[in-house]
Design an enzyme around this catalytic site. Structure first.
Site, PDB file in Angstrom:
ATOM      1  N   HIS A 184      51.464  11.884  66.259  1.00 31.33           N
ATOM      2  CA  HIS A 184      52.483  12.461  67.143  1.00 31.33           C
ATOM      3  C   HIS A 184      51.805  13.424  68.087  1.00 31.33           C
ATOM      4  CE1 HIS A 184      55.951  15.043  68.275  1.00 31.33           C
ATOM      5  NE2 HIS A 184      56.649  13.937  68.090  1.00 31.33           N
ATOM      6  N   PHE A 185      51.247  13.005  69.099  1.00 25.80           N
ATOM      7  CA  PHE A 185      51.092  11.670  69.678  1.00 25.80           C
ATOM      8  C   PHE A 185      49.608  11.363  69.758  1.00 25.80           C
ATOM      9  CE2 PHE A 185      54.991  13.491  71.367  1.00 25.80           C
ATOM     10  CZ  PHE A 185      55.904  12.470  71.184  1.00 25.80           C
TER      11      PHE A 185
END
Length: 176
Positions: A75-76
């Site tokens: 993420h991410f």
């Protein structure tokens, strides 16, 4: 009716929090914290039955930030940031912990939040997240429910605020 009797301890180590996740801290009838990797704190520095902005109870907890925390890898990809929902969940976790600390019984469930504001982010180079929970109300009837306002701070800067965090303790969650 639940009878709530405060636990006399005012701070908790990581090992204590893990014991809560196993149902050992507040007993098998009490609420549990999640286990790692969903446990969003490393310690609780202060728990008070009074105090906080509303003089109904106060909690201060911390999470040490390390670049290898699991959420940073996904993420991410190429833009790692701690999901804001995990900070919100940490605040719900702490409200539920408070309910167990005062002697409430049942399985904890988040019931809602009035408003959440995100004004910053938690990146892998951060050092420490601090959670502050100000209890507003505790209902102790057939359902034990806590309501609180909270904030998330990273390295001394408040980055999330939440009002009216609600957590309930349920004897039976099958109809929830």
């Amino acid at each position: 009716m639940n009878t709530c009797t405060p636990n006399i301890k005012s701070s908790y180590t990581y090992e204590d929090l893990l014991a809560s996740g196993r149902g050992e801290l507040f007993g098998k009838e009490g609420p549990q914290l999640p286990a790692p990797t969903m446990l969003m704190m490393d310690r609780i520095n202060l728990m008070t039955e009074n105090g906080g902005l509303f003089d109904k109870g106060y909690i201060e907890a911390e999470l040490d930030i390390h670049p290898d925390l699991p959420f940073f890898s996904c993420h991410f990809i190429g833009d790692p940031v701690m999901p804001g929902c995990l900070g919100l969940d940490a605040m719900w976790q702490l409200v539920g912990f408070f309910l167990g600390w005062i002697g409430g019984k049942g399985k904890g469930r988040a019931l809602g939040v009035g408003e959440v504001k995100f004004t910053g982010q938690i990146l892998p180079n951060a050092k420490k997240v601090t959670y502050r929970i100000h209890m507003k109300r505790v209902i102790n009837r057939k359902l034990v429910m806590g309501m609180a306002d909270g904030e998330v701070e990273v390295d001394g800067r408040v980055i999330y605020t939440a009002t009216d965090l609600k957590v309930g303790l349920f004897q039976d969650t099958s109809a929830f």
